[in-house]
Scaffold this motif. Structure first.
Motif, PDB file in Angstrom:
ATOM      1  N   ILE A 136      39.402   3.838  53.763  1.00 13.82           N
ATOM      2  CA  ILE A 136      40.809   4.182  53.970  1.00 13.82           C
ATOM      3  C   ILE A 136      41.080   4.508  55.435  1.00 13.82           C
ATOM      4  O   ILE A 136      42.114   4.126  55.993  1.00 13.82           O
ATOM      5  CB  ILE A 136      41.192   5.355  53.046  1.00 13.82           C
ATOM      6  CG1 ILE A 136      41.175   4.887  51.588  1.00 13.82           C
ATOM      7  CG2 ILE A 136      42.564   5.917  53.408  1.00 13.82           C
ATOM      8  CD1 ILE A 136      41.468   5.967  50.579  1.00 13.82           C
ATOM      9  N   TRP A 137      40.151   5.176  56.089  1.00 13.21           N
ATOM     10  CA  TRP A 137      40.322   5.509  57.507  1.00 13.21           C
ATOM     11  C   TRP A 137      40.361   4.235  58.359  1.00 13.21           C
ATOM     12  O   TRP A 137      41.216   4.072  59.232  1.00 13.21           O
ATOM     13  CB  TRP A 137      39.177   6.397  57.967  1.00 13.21           C
ATOM     14  CG  TRP A 137      39.411   7.056  59.310  1.00 13.21           C
ATOM     15  CD1 TRP A 137      40.237   6.631  60.313  1.00 13.21           C
ATOM     16  CD2 TRP A 137      38.818   8.270  59.777  1.00 13.21           C
ATOM     17  NE1 TRP A 137      40.203   7.494  61.370  1.00 13.21           N
ATOM     18  CE2 TRP A 137      39.334   8.508  61.076  1.00 13.21           C
ATOM     19  CE3 TRP A 137      37.907   9.156  59.234  1.00 13.21           C
ATOM     20  CZ2 TRP A 137      38.948   9.614  61.831  1.00 13.21           C
ATOM     21  CZ3 TRP A 137      37.530  10.257  59.997  1.00 13.21           C
ATOM     22  CH2 TRP A 137      38.044  10.483  61.270  1.00 13.21           C
ATOM     23  N   ALA A 138      39.453   3.312  58.092  1.00 11.72           N
ATOM     24  CA  ALA A 138      39.343   2.108  58.905  1.00 11.72           C
ATOM     25  C   ALA A 138      40.509   1.141  58.697  1.00 11.72           C
ATOM     26  O   ALA A 138      40.821   0.349  59.597  1.00 11.72           O
ATOM     27  CB  ALA A 138      38.023   1.393  58.605  1.00 11.72           C
ATOM     28  N   THR A 139      41.147   1.202  57.548  1.00  8.46           N
ATOM     29  CA  THR A 139      42.160   0.186  57.237  1.00  8.46           C
ATOM     30  C   THR A 139      43.582   0.724  57.152  1.00  8.46           C
ATOM     31  O   THR A 139      44.532  -0.071  57.161  1.00  8.46           O
ATOM     32  CB  THR A 139      41.819  -0.491  55.894  1.00  8.46           C
ATOM     33  OG1 THR A 139      41.669   0.517  54.879  1.00  8.46           O
ATOM     34  CG2 THR A 139      40.522  -1.282  55.992  1.00  8.46           C
ATOM     35  N   THR A 140      43.754   2.064  57.054  1.00  9.33           N
ATOM     36  CA  THR A 140      45.120   2.611  57.023  1.00  9.33           C
ATOM     37  C   THR A 140      45.306   3.562  58.201  1.00  9.33           C
ATOM     38  O   THR A 140      45.671   3.130  59.284  1.00  9.33           O
ATOM     39  CB  THR A 140      45.417   3.304  55.678  1.00  9.33           C
ATOM     40  OG1 THR A 140      44.509   4.388  55.459  1.00  9.33           O
ATOM     41  CG2 THR A 140      45.310   2.309  54.519  1.00  9.33           C
ATOM     42  N   ASN A 141      45.066   4.852  58.006  1.00  2.14           N
ATOM     43  CA  ASN A 141      45.213   5.797  59.105  1.00  2.14           C
ATOM     44  C   ASN A 141      44.425   7.078  58.818  1.00  2.14           C
ATOM     45  O   ASN A 141      43.950   7.291  57.696  1.00  2.14           O
ATOM     46  CB  ASN A 141      46.694   6.119  59.367  1.00  2.14           C
ATOM     47  CG  ASN A 141      47.399   6.609  58.111  1.00  2.14           C
ATOM     48  OD1 ASN A 141      47.103   7.687  57.592  1.00  2.14           O
ATOM     49  ND2 ASN A 141      48.325   5.799  57.597  1.00  2.14           N
ATOM     50  N   MET A 142      44.313   7.908  59.843  1.00  4.13           N
ATOM     51  CA  MET A 142      43.505   9.116  59.736  1.00  4.13           C
ATOM     52  C   MET A 142      44.067  10.101  58.708  1.00  4.13           C
ATOM     53  O   MET A 142      43.313  10.740  57.970  1.00  4.13           O
ATOM     54  CB  MET A 142      43.392   9.804  61.094  1.00  4.13           C
ATOM     55  CG  MET A 142      42.503  11.042  61.090  1.00  4.13           C
ATOM     56  SD  MET A 142      42.478  11.922  62.675  1.00  4.13           S
ATOM     57  CE  MET A 142      41.762  10.654  63.721  1.00  4.13           C
ATOM     58  N   LEU A 143      45.393  10.230  58.634  1.00  2.00           N
ATOM     59  CA  LEU A 143      45.986  11.190  57.713  1.00  2.00           C
ATOM     60  C   LEU A 143      45.626  10.847  56.274  1.00  2.00           C
ATOM     61  O   LEU A 143      45.236  11.727  55.496  1.00  2.00           O
ATOM     62  CB  LEU A 143      47.510  11.229  57.882  1.00  2.00           C
ATOM     63  CG  LEU A 143      48.261  12.150  56.915  1.00  2.00           C
ATOM     64  CD1 LEU A 143      47.779  13.592  57.052  1.00  2.00           C
ATOM     65  CD2 LEU A 143      49.776  12.067  57.147  1.00  2.00           C
ATOM     66  N   ALA A 144      45.763   9.576  55.915  1.00  2.00           N
ATOM     67  CA  ALA A 144      45.426   9.168  54.552  1.00  2.00           C
ATOM     68  C   ALA A 144      43.952   9.424  54.257  1.00  2.00           C
ATOM     69  O   ALA A 144      43.589   9.868  53.152  1.00  2.00           O
ATOM     70  CB  ALA A 144      45.756   7.693  54.348  1.00  2.00           C
ATOM     71  N   ALA A 145      43.082   9.177  55.230  1.00  2.00           N
ATOM     72  CA  ALA A 145      41.652   9.404  55.036  1.00  2.00           C
ATOM     73  C   ALA A 145      41.341  10.894  54.888  1.00  2.00           C
ATOM     74  O   ALA A 145      40.533  11.290  54.038  1.00  2.00           O
ATOM     75  CB  ALA A 145      40.869   8.814  56.207  1.00  2.00           C
ATOM     76  N   LEU A 146      41.968  11.727  55.718  1.00  2.00           N
ATOM     77  CA  LEU A 146      41.726  13.169  55.623  1.00  2.00           C
ATOM     78  C   LEU A 146      42.242  13.731  54.304  1.00  2.00           C
ATOM     79  O   LEU A 146      41.620  14.631  53.718  1.00  2.00           O
ATOM     80  CB  LEU A 146      42.385  13.877  56.798  1.00  2.00           C
ATOM     81  CG  LEU A 146      41.748  13.629  58.173  1.00  2.00           C
ATOM     82  CD1 LEU A 146      42.554  14.319  59.268  1.00  2.00           C
ATOM     83  CD2 LEU A 146      40.297  14.092  58.186  1.00  2.00           C
ATOM     84  N   LEU A 147      43.369  13.230  53.834  1.00  2.00           N
ATOM     85  CA  LEU A 147      43.872  13.660  52.532  1.00  2.00           C
ATOM     86  C   LEU A 147      42.914  13.246  51.413  1.00  2.00           C
ATOM     87  O   LEU A 147      42.709  13.992  50.449  1.00  2.00           O
ATOM     88  CB  LEU A 147      45.255  13.059  52.281  1.00  2.00           C
ATOM     89  CG  LEU A 147      46.405  13.651  53.097  1.00  2.00           C
ATOM     90  CD1 LEU A 147      47.660  12.793  52.953  1.00  2.00           C
ATOM     91  CD2 LEU A 147      46.697  15.092  52.667  1.00  2.00           C
ATOM     92  N   THR A 148      42.329  12.064  51.541  1.00  2.00           N
ATOM     93  CA  THR A 148      41.350  11.602  50.558  1.00  2.00           C
ATOM     94  C   THR A 148      40.123  12.505  50.544  1.00  2.00           C
ATOM     95  O   THR A 148      39.657  12.938  49.485  1.00  2.00           O
ATOM     96  CB  THR A 148      40.934  10.153  50.860  1.00  2.00           C
ATOM     97  OG1 THR A 148      42.094   9.312  50.870  1.00  2.00           O
ATOM     98  CG2 THR A 148      39.949   9.641  49.824  1.00  2.00           C
ATOM     99  N   LEU A 149      39.609  12.792  51.728  1.00  2.00           N
ATOM    100  CA  LEU A 149      38.458  13.694  51.839  1.00  2.00           C
ATOM    101  C   LEU A 149      38.798  15.078  51.304  1.00  2.00           C
ATOM    102  O   LEU A 149      37.999  15.695  50.580  1.00  2.00           O
ATOM    103  CB  LEU A 149      38.020  13.785  53.296  1.00  2.00           C
ATOM    104  CG  LEU A 149      36.862  14.746  53.609  1.00  2.00           C
ATOM    105  CD1 LEU A 149      35.599  14.327  52.868  1.00  2.00           C
ATOM    106  CD2 LEU A 149      36.601  14.798  55.119  1.00  2.00           C
ATOM    107  N   GLY A 150      39.996  15.562  51.631  1.00  2.22           N
ATOM    108  CA  GLY A 150      40.412  16.873  51.157  1.00  2.22           C
ATOM    109  C   GLY A 150      40.526  16.938  49.647  1.00  2.22           C
ATOM    110  O   GLY A 150      40.167  17.948  49.025  1.00  2.22           O
ATOM    111  N   ALA A 151      41.005  15.859  49.033  1.00  2.00           N
ATOM    112  CA  ALA A 151      41.146  15.837  47.576  1.00  2.00           C
ATOM    113  C   ALA A 151      39.778  15.893  46.897  1.00  2.00           C
ATOM    114  O   ALA A 151      39.590  16.604  45.899  1.00  2.00           O
ATOM    115  CB  ALA A 151      41.897  14.581  47.146  1.00  2.00           C
ATOM    116  N   ILE A 152      38.808  15.144  47.428  1.00  3.32           N
ATOM    117  CA  ILE A 152      37.460  15.173  46.863  1.00  3.32           C
ATOM    118  C   ILE A 152      36.859  16.571  46.993  1.00  3.32           C
ATOM    119  O   ILE A 152      36.315  17.133  46.035  1.00  3.32           O
ATOM    120  CB  ILE A 152      36.558  14.137  47.562  1.00  3.32           C
ATOM    121  CG1 ILE A 152      37.072  12.715  47.309  1.00  3.32           C
ATOM    122  CG2 ILE A 152      35.114  14.263  47.082  1.00  3.32           C
ATOM    123  CD1 ILE A 152      36.337  11.652  48.115  1.00  3.32           C
ATOM    124  N   ALA A 153      36.967  17.145  48.192  1.00  2.00           N
ATOM    125  CA  ALA A 153      36.392  18.466  48.434  1.00  2.00           C
ATOM    126  C   ALA A 153      37.077  19.531  47.576  1.00  2.00           C
ATOM    127  O   ALA A 153      36.410  20.419  47.028  1.00  2.00           O
ATOM    128  CB  ALA A 153      36.511  18.818  49.917  1.00  2.00           C
TER     129      ALA A 153
END
Length: 334
Positions: free
Chosen positions: A148-165
């Motif tokens: 998600i980070w490589a193909t969309t943007n940092m915010l979406a990736a950080l939200l994904t990581l935050g949801a897992i954590a």
């Protein structure tokens, strides 16, 4: 798993030890050696790893993320979302949710074996070693965030990581085992896919995204309270303080009513500001039925009757699906 296997030499006369031995290899069809005893078929192993990801929960999460992407693109880009971005969020989001669920199975392995509902999961059934589930979940999580980070943007990736954590550390390791408010605050990670999808399209989070987040957040307590009522004996045996375990059914029914009405209110707040009358009609009718079912369960609890929680549970799933389908369809009408 250790197995006590007796060879022929264990039961044969000792004199046989001196007799010539002949090695006989049997083959299956096609001349291939048979699968060694105790090794499960590849298909069964694959099925067990898929079960770790809890596919039904993943499907429900994606139902909210994709329509949010369509509405975000219509409101902020005046068009449709890029199909590649949608595909990436679907694949990456499914992997992220699967990672969180696999890690949840690893963390909860001590209580899953005590609960009838979860005792059939791969780890309690010894289909997958716990360390394998841990590694599988971590790898899946890293790949999903990186994608998600490589193909969309940092915010979406950080939200994904935050949801897992949040799901595995805050909810599974802490809230679930310590407080009856676990279902309410656990709703943060359940509603996160809306924000992830929105951020992937726009690179930011507008108030419409937060309204959709609130809809899913308020929807979750009635949905999971109903399931927890059915399995409250399981939760009690495992020492998990779900609200139906520590409070009366009247209290659970009352909270379900309150959160159902909050769900309806937040869903209707989106109508005049960002959607068409089609969405408004669907939100009003389906949300109204959601509230009716919550009131019915509460009424039965007050009268001391069987509460029939699965009626509310099944309708709540249908409600969320219909509402977000309306969001997606509505984005073509704006």
């Amino acid at each position: 798993m250790r197995r006590n296997l007796m060879s022929a030499s264990d039961v044969a006369p000792r004199a046989a030890d001196t007799a010539p031995r002949t090695l006989i290899i049997t083959t299956g069809s096609g001349g291939q050696p048979p699968t060694p005893p105790g090794r499960p078929p590849v298909g069964a192993v694959v099925k067990a790893y898929i079960a770790l990801t809890k596919p039904r929960i993943v499907e429900l999460l994606l139902i909210t993320a994709v329509p949010a992407m369509f509405l975000a693109a219509r409101l902020h880009r005046d068009g449709l979302p890029d199909l590649l971005t949608v595909l990436i969020v679907v694949v990456g989001g499914a992997m992220a949710a699967g990672a969180a669920n696999a890690l949840n199975c690893y963390i909860d392995r001590d209580i899953d074996q005590l609960m009838r509902r979860t005792s059939r999961r791969p780890i309690p059934q010894h289909a997958i070693p716990p360390v394998n589930a841990l590694v599988f979940g971590l790898i899946l999580g890293v790949v999903s965030v990186a994608l998600i980070w490589a193909t969309t943007n940092m915010l979406a990736a950080l939200l994904t990581l935050g949801a897992i954590a949040y799901y595995d550390v805050v909810y599974t390791m802490w809230l679930k085992r310590t407080t009856a408010a676990n279902t309410v605050w656990g709703g943060v990670c359940g509603a996160a896919p809306v924000l992830i999808g929105w951020a992937a399209v726009t690179g930011g989070l507008s108030w419409e995204a937060w309204l959709l987040f609130a809809v899913v957040f308020f929807w979750q307590p009635p949905h999971f309270y109903a399931l927890a009522i059915k399995y409250k004996d399981d939760y009690a045996a495992a020492g998990i303080p779900m609200l139906p375990v520590v409070a009366s059914l009247r209290r659970v029914g009352l909270e379900s009513v309150v959160y159902a009405w909050l769900t309806l209110a937040t869903s209707l707040a989106l109508w005049p500001l960002a959607t068409t009358p089609l969405y408004g009609a669907v939100a009003l009718v389906t949300g109204g039925m959601f509230c009716v079912e919550a009131h019915r369960m509460h009424g039965r609890a007050r009268r001391g009757e069987p509460v029939k929680p699965m009626r509310l549970f099944h309708w709540s799933t249908s409600y969320l699906t219909l509402l977000f389908v309306a969001v997606a369809v509505d984005s073509f009408l704006l």
